[in-house]
Design an enzyme around this catalytic site. Structure first.
Site, PDB file in Angstrom:
ATOM      1  N   CYS A 101     -12.565  38.818  53.809  1.00 24.99           N
ATOM      2  CA  CYS A 101     -12.373  39.108  54.997  1.00 24.99           C
ATOM      3  C   CYS A 101     -13.266  38.031  55.649  1.00 24.99           C
ATOM      4  O   CYS A 101     -14.168  37.795  56.007  1.00 24.99           O
ATOM      5  CB  CYS A 101     -12.935  40.539  55.212  1.00 24.99           C
ATOM      6  SG  CYS A 101     -12.287  40.296  57.092  1.00 24.99           S
ATOM      7  N   LYS A 140     -11.298  40.999  45.899  1.00 30.83           N
ATOM      8  CA  LYS A 140     -10.662  40.584  46.376  1.00 30.83           C
ATOM      9  C   LYS A 140     -11.349  39.473  46.638  1.00 30.83           C
ATOM     10  O   LYS A 140     -12.357  39.667  48.150  1.00 30.83           O
ATOM     11  CB  LYS A 140     -10.217  41.173  47.608  1.00 30.83           C
ATOM     12  CG  LYS A 140      -9.281  40.820  48.677  1.00 30.83           C
ATOM     13  CD  LYS A 140      -7.859  39.518  47.855  1.00 30.83           C
ATOM     14  CE  LYS A 140      -7.376  39.312  49.098  1.00 30.83           C
ATOM     15  NZ  LYS A 140      -6.614  39.357  49.684  1.00 30.83           N
ATOM     16  N   ASN A 202      -2.692  34.943  45.970  1.00 33.54           N
ATOM     17  CA  ASN A 202      -2.762  35.794  46.940  1.00 33.54           C
ATOM     18  C   ASN A 202      -1.946  33.977  48.262  1.00 33.54           C
ATOM     19  O   ASN A 202      -3.718  33.374  48.111  1.00 33.54           O
ATOM     20  CB  ASN A 202      -3.370  36.516  47.585  1.00 33.54           C
ATOM     21  CG  ASN A 202      -3.090  36.722  49.091  1.00 33.54           C
ATOM     22  OD1 ASN A 202      -4.405  37.014  49.460  1.00 33.54           O
ATOM     23  ND2 ASN A 202      -2.202  37.433  49.399  1.00 33.54           N
TER      24      ASN A 202
END
Length: 400
Positions: A101, A140, A202
């Site tokens: 993030c 992630k 992604n």
């Protein structure tokens, strides 16, 4: 597709997207098909331990929403471990650690992309979680903090050594945010850095062709889709069919060709001897189906969040559906003020009448009003629509 002890039916995943990938949206996608493992919005580990009601709303689920991963963020090892154990006892299928993030408030506390700058500290935190859990732990990440610090391959190796079951990697740096071109070579470097665990790519996958290109050019084991699912909630189902067709080489479709006809590859066109599958790609869904799913999504929002709050939240969701409606100004300017289900349906009926002026005799949009095809940043062609940024929510994570 296998992630640790999880056997999955699909190598396509729903990416966590703060403020959007809640239970109603996940259920909407699952009803359409093609999606197996989905992930919640990122959740503050400390908020879960403090039993914050808003944090618990972020992890709300039901039997139809399986398998499900919860994405945690935080930088205190004990908090991350204890929150993960609590989620395991609640029946969650896997834990995903947010290391990607780019939002300042997440990085400021040592979470998100900030975890990519301190490999030893991050690996120690993750090892504590892996050792305490029976369910898989995944991570992630982005490619790195910026172009001068592409740490993802090194971090992926370190995390594999401490027992992470899979790596999800967004092909941009923290500095890029959600703009600029996705770096497929960067994703490939991560896939090549690990020994055995799967790496899932992604970033900007908005079409089945983009998913196949990412798989082919990076060697990743799967693809995770976020914003592309808002433009096209059918993308998982359409992509699975496209990938299956590509694996079979289009053989079934070639058998149905009229005698004497050739594919572009067979007739000397591009393709390096492969069958051209583009013409066999299932089309985007018709307008009526888009409206059906839009209404179903709203019904689920109201069911989960109540009419007042669900409708307020849907104000930011509906305009993403309408990006593929063609002319939609009349719809957008009113739907962002909706406050009830009855009002929404009044807005929709008014819009459908207004939209008729742009239709031909068959009820289809006239060519000049049709939205251009979607394309990923790594497949840019002139005259096609580029992905816009979905703004991430502001304020504390507990109110997303």
């Amino acid at each position: 597709m296998r992630i640790g002890s999880l056997e999955l039916k699909s190598n396509l995943f729903l990416s966590p997207l703060a403020g959007y990938t809640n239970l109603p949206f996940r259920l909407t996608l699952r009803e359409i098909g093609g999606l197996d493992l989905a992930t919640t919005d990122l959740v503050n580990a400390r908020s879960l331990l403090e039993k914050n009601p808003k944090a618990f709303k972020l992890i709300e689920t039901c039997p139809a929403d399986r398998p499900l991963a919860v994405q945690l963020f935080g930088s205190v090892p004990e908090e991350m471990r204890d929150a993960a154990v609590m989620l395991q006892e609640r029946g969650i299928s896997s834990i995903d650690i947010n290391m990607g993030c780019p939002v300042r408030k997440v990085c400021r506390v040592g979470g998100g992309s900030a975890m990519m700058t301190e490999l030893d500290k991050t690996a120690a935190l993750v090892k504590g979680m892996v050792d305490a859990l029976r369910i898989p732990v995944t991570a992630k990440m982005r490619l790195g903090w910026d172009d001068q610090n592409l740490t993802a391959p090194h971090l992926a190796r370190a995390l594999e050594d401490v027992g992470v079951a899979a790596i999800f990697v967004h092909g941009r740096t923290r500095e890029q945010g959600f703009s600029g071109t996705v770096n497929l070579a960067g994703i490939r470097a991560v896939a090549q850095a690990v020994k055995q665990i799967p790496v899932v790519g992604n970033g900007d996958v908005t079409t089945p062709q983009a998913a196949k290109k990412m798989l082919d050019e990076t060697g990743c084991a799967g693809v995770s889709i976020g914003r592309g699912a808002f433009y096209d909630p059918w993308i998982f189902k359409r992509t699975l069919a496209y990938l299956e067709l590509s694996r079979s080489g289009g053989h079934a479709h070639l058998l149905s060709r009229p005698p004497g006809t050739l594919s572009s590859a067979q007739s000397g066109g591009e393709g390096r001897g492969e069958v051209d599958l583009t013409s066999h790609l299932s089309p985007e869904p018709p307008f009526a189906e888009r409206i059906r799913v839009l209404c179903r999504h709203l019904d689920l929002m109201i069911e989960v969040f109540g009419e007042t709050h669900g409708c307020r939240m849907f104000r930011k969701v509906a305009p993403w559906y309408s990006k593929r409606f063609g002319p939609a100004h009349e719809f957008n300017k009113r739907v962002v003020l909706m406050s009830s289900k009855a009002e929404f349906h009044d807005i929709l009926e008014t819009y459908l009448r207004w939209r008729e002026q742009f239709l031909d005799e068959q009820g289809e949009l006239k060519p000049q009003y049709r939205p251009p095809p979607m394309v990923a940043s790594f497949m840019q062609e002139p005259g096609v629509a580029q992905r816009s940024t979905i703004p991430v929510p502001k304020g504390p994570v507990e109110v997303w």
